[in-house]
Design an enzyme around this catalytic site. Sequence first.
Site, mmCIF file in Angstrom:
data_model
loop_
_atom_site.group_PDB
_atom_site.id
_atom_site.type_symbol
_atom_site.label_atom_id
_atom_site.label_comp_id
_atom_site.label_asym_id
_atom_site.label_seq_id
_atom_site.Cartn_x
_atom_site.Cartn_y
_atom_site.Cartn_z
ATOM 1 N N TRP A 21 -2.620 -8.767 18.125
ATOM 2 C CA TRP A 21 -1.741 -9.797 18.705
ATOM 3 C C TRP A 21 -2.302 -11.188 18.415
ATOM 4 C CZ3 TRP A 21 -2.254 -12.468 23.867
ATOM 5 C CH2 TRP A 21 -1.117 -13.227 24.156
ATOM 6 N N ASP A 49 -4.086 -1.186 17.418
ATOM 7 C CA ASP A 49 -2.836 -1.477 18.135
ATOM 8 C C ASP A 49 -2.049 -2.582 17.447
ATOM 9 O OD1 ASP A 49 -1.205 -1.104 20.606
ATOM 10 O OD2 ASP A 49 -1.705 -3.211 20.909
ATOM 11 N N TYR A 54 4.699 -8.914 16.853
ATOM 12 C CA TYR A 54 3.527 -9.738 16.540
ATOM 13 C C TYR A 54 3.743 -10.442 15.200
ATOM 14 C CZ TYR A 54 1.030 -7.173 20.262
ATOM 15 O OH TYR A 54 0.640 -6.606 21.456
ATOM 16 N N SER A 154 4.854 -0.226 28.223
ATOM 17 C CA SER A 154 3.937 -1.346 28.424
ATOM 18 C C SER A 154 4.524 -2.280 29.461
ATOM 19 C CB SER A 154 3.708 -2.095 27.100
ATOM 20 O OG SER A 154 2.809 -3.164 27.307
ATOM 21 N N SER A 210 -5.951 -7.442 26.765
ATOM 22 C CA SER A 210 -6.585 -8.727 27.137
ATOM 23 C C SER A 210 -7.800 -8.565 28.051
ATOM 24 C CB SER A 210 -5.573 -9.686 27.768
ATOM 25 O OG SER A 210 -4.773 -10.269 26.773
ATOM 26 N N LEU A 212 -10.579 -9.874 27.826
ATOM 27 C CA LEU A 212 -11.286 -11.149 28.018
ATOM 28 C C LEU A 212 -10.343 -12.230 28.560
ATOM 29 C CD1 LEU A 212 -13.394 -11.134 24.701
ATOM 30 C CD2 LEU A 212 -14.070 -10.390 26.994
ATOM 31 N N GLY A 286 -9.546 -7.743 21.238
ATOM 32 C CA GLY A 286 -8.936 -8.609 20.229
ATOM 33 C C GLY A 286 -9.993 -9.557 19.691
ATOM 34 N N GLU A 295 -19.803 -8.281 18.091
ATOM 35 C CA GLU A 295 -20.373 -8.572 19.418
ATOM 36 C C GLU A 295 -19.665 -7.736 20.492
ATOM 37 O OE1 GLU A 295 -20.087 -12.695 20.735
ATOM 38 O OE2 GLU A 295 -20.642 -12.126 22.789
HETATM 39 P P1 NDP Z 1 -8.743 -10.656 24.696
HETATM 40 O O1 NDP Z 1 -8.368 -11.042 26.079
HETATM 41 O O2 NDP Z 1 -10.028 -9.930 24.556
HETATM 42 O O3 NDP Z 1 -8.738 -11.973 23.799
HETATM 43 C C1 NDP Z 1 -9.132 -11.911 22.466
HETATM 44 C C2 NDP Z 1 -9.378 -13.316 21.929
HETATM 45 O O4 NDP Z 1 -10.506 -13.902 22.609
HETATM 46 C C3 NDP Z 1 -9.743 -13.299 20.469
HETATM 47 O O5 NDP Z 1 -8.612 -13.288 19.632
HETATM 48 C C4 NDP Z 1 -10.568 -14.556 20.321
HETATM 49 O O6 NDP Z 1 -9.687 -15.668 20.267
HETATM 50 C C5 NDP Z 1 -11.328 -14.583 21.660
HETATM 51 N N1 NDP Z 1 -12.598 -13.841 21.579
HETATM 52 C C6 NDP Z 1 -12.747 -12.491 21.456
HETATM 53 N N2 NDP Z 1 -14.040 -12.157 21.437
HETATM 54 C C7 NDP Z 1 -14.740 -13.295 21.556
HETATM 55 C C8 NDP Z 1 -16.113 -13.577 21.604
HETATM 56 N N3 NDP Z 1 -17.031 -12.615 21.552
HETATM 57 N N4 NDP Z 1 -16.506 -14.881 21.731
HETATM 58 C C9 NDP Z 1 -15.592 -15.869 21.804
HETATM 59 N N5 NDP Z 1 -14.260 -15.666 21.760
HETATM 60 C C10 NDP Z 1 -13.829 -14.378 21.634
HETATM 61 O O7 NDP Z 1 -7.663 -9.695 24.047
HETATM 62 P P2 NDP Z 1 -6.165 -9.990 23.502
HETATM 63 O O8 NDP Z 1 -5.437 -10.886 24.415
HETATM 64 O O9 NDP Z 1 -6.248 -10.351 22.067
HETATM 65 O O10 NDP Z 1 -5.557 -8.533 23.662
HETATM 66 C C11 NDP Z 1 -6.118 -7.445 22.908
HETATM 67 C C12 NDP Z 1 -5.023 -6.623 22.299
HETATM 68 O O11 NDP Z 1 -4.197 -6.075 23.323
HETATM 69 C C13 NDP Z 1 -4.030 -7.406 21.403
HETATM 70 O O12 NDP Z 1 -4.519 -7.616 20.115
HETATM 71 C C14 NDP Z 1 -2.841 -6.486 21.426
HETATM 72 O O13 NDP Z 1 -3.039 -5.428 20.514
HETATM 73 C C15 NDP Z 1 -2.868 -5.960 22.853
HETATM 74 N N6 NDP Z 1 -1.953 -6.737 23.728
HETATM 75 C C16 NDP Z 1 -0.869 -6.092 24.245
HETATM 76 C C17 NDP Z 1 0.027 -6.743 25.046
HETATM 77 C C18 NDP Z 1 1.195 -6.003 25.593
HETATM 78 O O14 NDP Z 1 2.104 -6.626 26.138
HETATM 79 N N7 NDP Z 1 1.231 -4.704 25.494
HETATM 80 C C19 NDP Z 1 -0.097 -8.183 25.338
HETATM 81 C C20 NDP Z 1 -1.295 -8.767 24.786
HETATM 82 C C21 NDP Z 1 -2.174 -8.064 24.020
HETATM 83 P P3 NDP Z 1 -10.076 -17.085 19.582
HETATM 84 O O15 NDP Z 1 -11.279 -16.888 18.729
HETATM 85 O O16 NDP Z 1 -8.858 -17.465 18.836
HETATM 86 O O17 NDP Z 1 -10.325 -17.997 20.761
#
Ligand code: NDP
Length: 324
Positions: A21, A49, A54, A154, A210, A212, A286, A295
């Site tokens: 995503w 996923d 997306y 979902s 999500s 984080l 993500g 990490e």
């Molecule tokens: P997170 O809450 O874990 O956020 C991930 C984002 O945080 C990254 O893209 C990056 O963004 C930042 N990040 C991740 N690791 C680190 C780190 N170690 N240090 C610093 N920044 C970091 O997860 P997502 O919100 O991406 O959700 C995960 C997955 O869940 C999605 O990819 C999707 O497949 C699914 N999802 C499903 C939904 C649904 O409605 N079913 C809705 C949302 C997500 P950046 O570097 O750009 O700041």
Amino acid sequence: MQYRRLGRAGLKVSELSFGSWVTYGNQVDTKAAIECMAAAWDAGVNFFDNAEVYAAGESERIMGEALKKLGWPRQRYIVSTKFYWGIADGPNEKNTLNRKYLTQAIDGSLKRLQLDFVDLVYCHRPDPETPIEETVWAMHDMIRQGKALYWGTSEWSASEIMAAWQIAERHHLAKPVVEQPQYHLFHRRRVESEYRHLYHDIGMGLTTWSPLASGLLTGKYRNGVPKDSRGALPRMAFLLDGLTDKARNGVVQTLEGVAKELGCTLPQLAIAWCAKNPHVSSVITGASRPEQVKENLKAIDVLPRLTPMLMDRILEIVAPHDDR
Ligand code: NDP
């Protein structure tokens, strides 16, 4: 990496998985997608996923290219997609779970992913304008046609999930086996309260999203919005209030201290906390770059360090600011 059953279904998913995503098609091109997916695979991830919506199909296209280049055996990985919002504007092409949309949408996804079938397909949101029975039959037919192996929901309410399950039970159709809800330290109510009886009653599995809180639980928003972060993306502006919330960033600072004591990073602690819940089959992580993948997936090593006492302490820290 351990592999957990998807609820009561036979499918085994890695306890940490990887999703696309925001990132694929927006921040991440095919080359970076390959690097991230390869890093996840090397750490033992078997579940990737995705969703039709997306980057309006681009995320599926990039994952399809990446899978082709990576050349992993199809038996070894699990790919999902999700339907509801659609990528076109017609009345039967967006914001629906009607039979016509679902029947045609899967063909588009398979084409973009360059796959014969997806392992998992989710109804991305509930659709108040389609009878649940119509959706259940359409999902069953998708599975019967071999285009998907398992299906789930979902962000459906517990009563909607139960209704779908009971319709499937009554007509001997493929049942929903998994729900994909948001779940992290600040967002616990649905997983820990609303769905509680579903784990036992219908054996529902969870793949949670999500972990984080879009980056809040990394600590990177404590002093403003970093230029290269999700919070700085114009189309993600709706997340900004949450990411820069003062009280929650105060909690984040305290949690950073706990992570330090444990000898891990805050993202690792936050992800391990989600995986500690036995009802969670897989925590979908993500990342916008491979270093984050590397990490984050080390969170696995933190799991044994999360003793009941420590879990209580963490809850005391977050409780005044979570959604319960
Ligand atoms: P997170 O809450 O874990 O956020 C991930 C984002 O945080 C990254 O893209 C990056 O963004 C930042 N990040 C991740 N690791 C680190 C780190 N170690 N240090 C610093 N920044 C970091 O997860 P997502 O919100 O991406 O959700 C995960 C997955 O869940 C999605 O990819 C999707 O497949 C699914 N999802 C499903 C939904 C649904 O409605 N079913 C809705 C949302 C997500 P950046 O570097 O750009 O700041």
